[in-house]
Enzyme design. Structure first.
Site, mmCIF file in Angstrom:
data_model
loop_
_atom_site.group_PDB
_atom_site.id
_atom_site.type_symbol
_atom_site.label_atom_id
_atom_site.label_comp_id
_atom_site.label_asym_id
_atom_site.label_seq_id
_atom_site.Cartn_x
_atom_site.Cartn_y
_atom_site.Cartn_z
ATOM 1 N N ARG A 211 0.645 -1.365 -0.147
ATOM 2 C CA ARG A 211 0.113 0.136 -0.026
ATOM 3 C C ARG A 211 1.024 1.373 0.114
ATOM 4 O O ARG A 211 0.565 2.260 -0.549
ATOM 5 C CB ARG A 211 -0.808 -0.026 1.291
ATOM 6 C CG ARG A 211 -1.856 -1.027 1.152
ATOM 7 C CD ARG A 211 -2.824 -0.802 2.499
ATOM 8 N NE ARG A 211 -3.668 -1.975 2.598
ATOM 9 C CZ ARG A 211 -3.856 -2.802 3.787
ATOM 10 N NH1 ARG A 211 -3.248 -2.677 4.893
ATOM 11 N NH2 ARG A 211 -4.658 -3.826 3.658
ATOM 12 N N PHE A 227 -11.739 -5.405 -5.118
ATOM 13 C CA PHE A 227 -11.658 -6.184 -3.955
ATOM 14 C C PHE A 227 -11.195 -5.454 -2.621
ATOM 15 O O PHE A 227 -10.130 -5.851 -2.160
ATOM 16 C CB PHE A 227 -10.989 -7.415 -4.236
ATOM 17 C CG PHE A 227 -11.073 -8.344 -5.429
ATOM 18 C CD1 PHE A 227 -12.150 -9.007 -5.536
ATOM 19 C CD2 PHE A 227 -10.644 -7.844 -6.523
ATOM 20 C CE1 PHE A 227 -12.320 -9.849 -6.656
ATOM 21 C CE2 PHE A 227 -10.663 -8.480 -7.848
ATOM 22 C CZ PHE A 227 -11.601 -9.432 -7.895
ATOM 23 N N ASP A 249 -16.355 -3.700 -3.908
ATOM 24 C CA ASP A 249 -16.236 -5.154 -3.140
ATOM 25 C C ASP A 249 -17.771 -5.624 -3.627
ATOM 26 O O ASP A 249 -18.687 -4.841 -3.499
ATOM 27 C CB ASP A 249 -15.783 -4.906 -2.064
ATOM 28 C CG ASP A 249 -15.449 -6.259 -1.320
ATOM 29 O OD1 ASP A 249 -14.196 -6.428 -1.062
ATOM 30 O OD2 ASP A 249 -16.208 -6.941 -1.199
ATOM 31 N N SER A 250 -17.713 -7.061 -3.515
ATOM 32 C CA SER A 250 -19.142 -7.441 -3.534
ATOM 33 C C SER A 250 -19.887 -7.441 -2.467
ATOM 34 O O SER A 250 -21.132 -7.797 -2.349
ATOM 35 C CB SER A 250 -18.769 -9.286 -4.268
ATOM 36 O OG SER A 250 -18.262 -9.758 -3.333
ATOM 37 N N ASP A 296 -6.908 -7.326 -5.922
ATOM 38 C CA ASP A 296 -6.441 -7.937 -4.792
ATOM 39 C C ASP A 296 -7.523 -9.029 -4.409
ATOM 40 O O ASP A 296 -7.835 -8.767 -3.316
ATOM 41 C CB ASP A 296 -6.037 -7.141 -3.703
ATOM 42 C CG ASP A 296 -5.501 -7.659 -2.547
ATOM 43 O OD1 ASP A 296 -4.797 -8.849 -2.642
ATOM 44 O OD2 ASP A 296 -5.375 -7.456 -1.438
ATOM 45 N N CYS A 336 -3.031 -14.141 -3.575
ATOM 46 C CA CYS A 336 -2.532 -14.635 -2.056
ATOM 47 C C CYS A 336 -2.811 -16.024 -1.702
ATOM 48 O O CYS A 336 -3.017 -16.752 -0.668
ATOM 49 C CB CYS A 336 -3.454 -13.788 -0.880
ATOM 50 S SG CYS A 336 -5.378 -13.962 -1.088
HETATM 51 N N1 SAH Z 1 -7.450 -5.655 -0.784
HETATM 52 C C1 SAH Z 1 -7.986 -5.765 0.556
HETATM 53 C C2 SAH Z 1 -8.042 -7.265 0.738
HETATM 54 C C3 SAH Z 1 -8.986 -7.991 -0.262
HETATM 55 S S1 SAH Z 1 -9.875 -9.496 0.611
HETATM 56 C C4 SAH Z 1 -7.155 -5.129 1.485
HETATM 57 O O1 SAH Z 1 -6.065 -4.643 1.121
HETATM 58 O O2 SAH Z 1 -7.648 -5.384 2.789
HETATM 59 C C5 SAH Z 1 -10.980 -9.906 -0.850
HETATM 60 C C6 SAH Z 1 -12.113 -9.270 -1.040
HETATM 61 O O3 SAH Z 1 -12.571 -9.685 -2.181
HETATM 62 C C7 SAH Z 1 -13.024 -9.668 0.080
HETATM 63 O O4 SAH Z 1 -13.435 -8.242 1.037
HETATM 64 C C8 SAH Z 1 -14.363 -9.981 -0.477
HETATM 65 O O5 SAH Z 1 -15.566 -9.638 0.008
HETATM 66 C C9 SAH Z 1 -14.003 -9.538 -2.014
HETATM 67 N N2 SAH Z 1 -14.557 -10.170 -3.242
HETATM 68 C C10 SAH Z 1 -14.666 -11.762 -3.252
HETATM 69 N N3 SAH Z 1 -15.355 -12.002 -4.481
HETATM 70 C C11 SAH Z 1 -15.520 -10.864 -5.158
HETATM 71 C C12 SAH Z 1 -15.806 -10.621 -6.351
HETATM 72 N N4 SAH Z 1 -16.372 -11.340 -7.287
HETATM 73 N N5 SAH Z 1 -16.112 -9.221 -6.702
HETATM 74 C C13 SAH Z 1 -16.128 -8.188 -5.745
HETATM 75 N N6 SAH Z 1 -15.453 -8.654 -4.506
HETATM 76 C C14 SAH Z 1 -15.264 -9.758 -4.219
#
Ligand code: SAH
Length: 392
Positions: A211, A227, A249-250, A296, A336
């Protein structure tokens, strides 16, 4: 201490200090241990080789020590003191502008099955093995001793990380204190931590350094944070001088957390907007000319069998972003999934670039930060990888 005997020749990986004993390596017990019990592992020639936590499953023993020593509060104090010393060396502990870091990263800190994250005066402790669950009270005592008055609360959060079959009836709750103060600081930026219901220990502490790198690329750019979860990358982009930041985010809950965190750092700042939408659909329909995109996603593959599909998923996702990003744009892309190697991931992104027919340069190769160390004898501990790309 009950004894476990290995089949002939099955001590080789332990001689190289790998901390797992698989069920197939075990010959017999002197007495059947309880799940979570500390056992001594012996070779077929009756030689002591390791001490660890016993658990029913494919990994039957997680090694705590290669010496014959009692696993008690003093043992955990010793391990935790070393872990803290490592974080002091890195510069994340005892740092006035950063009170968020991982103190214990499982095998990386020679404590397989245990994760401890620090958020200001609260430690969030997570057991991933039955043994660490059984030992939680002495670990909490040891943690109090080692951290002194720098922590006032220990929240135990293992409801979803322990094997369901072990039927431990565990509940989340405080082992020490009970604070409702929930604001922590990462590199001078504030965020709420939802240790009660949030994913993992409440925040993804493993993206701190990445970040910070993103912040340096953000000036004047139109940023899309896919995400976003609690919006970590978004508020760094804003501090970096982004022209606009869109977070996707979903999960509606994640979007609410992102908005709260952005407001905490940049109240009434109209540069930020958040969308509760599926990432793939958002990428298909978007019209904003973004020139800095973060991808991510959650782990696409949790097991080896899912690897092929996961790689296809990474290719598809990256292709969509590469097709749409502005010329001269920067893409931060991550995986990850532990089973996806650095080379696997790079090949998936390579495929995406070829299919999107864009000229792509790799600027940085990213990984997990130093407070998520990798035990050299346990390469499986390397899980986070990322690429920063310049897209012509
Ligand atoms: N980048 C974040 C961590 C990501 S964790 C950080 O820095 O903290 C992954 C995230 O993806 C979760 O919050 C989950 O709700 C979301 N997610 C999972 N499937 C998804 C999709 N199809 N579309 C959008 N978001 C999604």
């Amino acid at each position: 201490m009950k004894k476990i005997y290995l089949k002939r020749g099955k001590e080789e990986s332990l001689q190289r200090f790998h901390p797992w004993v698989f069920s197939g390596a075990i010959s017999h017990f002197d007495q059947e241990p309880e799940e979570g019990e500390v056992v001594a592992v012996y070779t077929n020639n009756q030689e002591f080789i390791a001490t660890g936590h016993y658990q029913i499953g494919s990994i039957m023993v997680r090694v705590l020590s290669f010496q014959q020593e009692p696993i008690n509060q003093a043992f955990y104090e010793k391990r935790l003191a070393t872990a803290l010393d490592v974080r002091r060396s890195i510069g994340v502990a005892d740092n006035p502008t950063n009170n968020t870091y991982r103190l214990v990263h499982g095998e990386g800190d020679n404590l397989p099955g245990l994760v401890i994250d620090i958020y200001g005066k609260t430690a969030v402790m997570q057991a991933h093995s039955v043994g660490m669950h059984v030992d939680r009270t002495i670990i909490a005592e040891a943690l109090k001793q080692v951290m002194g008055n720098t922590i006032e609360n220990i929240f135990y959060k293992s409801e979803t990380t322990l094997p369901f079959k072990a039927d431990l009836g565990q509940e989340n709750g405080f082992l020490l204190g009970g604070s409702t103060e929930d604001i922590a600081i990462e590199n001078g930026l504030k965020f709420h931590v939802d240790w009660l219901k949030g994913q993992k220990t409440g925040f993804f502490v493993d993206q701190r350094e990445n970040r910070r790198l993103l912040e340096h690329y953000a000036n004047g750019r139109k940023v899309l944070n896919m995400f976003c979860y609690t919006g970590g990358f978004s508020f760094y982009a804003m501090r970096g001088g982004a022209q606009l930041v869109h977070s996707v985010d979903s999960s509606q809950k994640a979007i609410d957390l992102t908005e709260a965190n952005v407001a905490l750092n940049f109240p009434n700042d109209t540069r930020h907007k958040a969308f509760a939408e599926d990432a793939f659909k958002f990428l298909d329909n978007m019209t904003t000319p973004y020139d800095l995109i973060i991808l991510d996603p959650p782990a696409f593959a949790k097991h080896k069998d899912a690897l092929r599909n996961a790689l296809k998923g990474y290719s598809r996702l990256n292709q969509k972003a590469l097709e749409k990003i502005q010329p001269g744009g920067i893409l931060f892309t991550f995986s990850c999934s532990q089973v996806v190697t650095k080379d696997n991931f790079r090949t998936a992104v390579f495929t995406a670039a070829a299919q999107a027919r864009r000229n792509v340069r790799i600027l940085h190769q990213l990984h997990q930060p130093a407070d998520h160390p990798i035990n050299i004898f346990h390469p499986e501990g390397e899980y986070l990888k990322g690429l920063v790309l310049y897209v012509e």
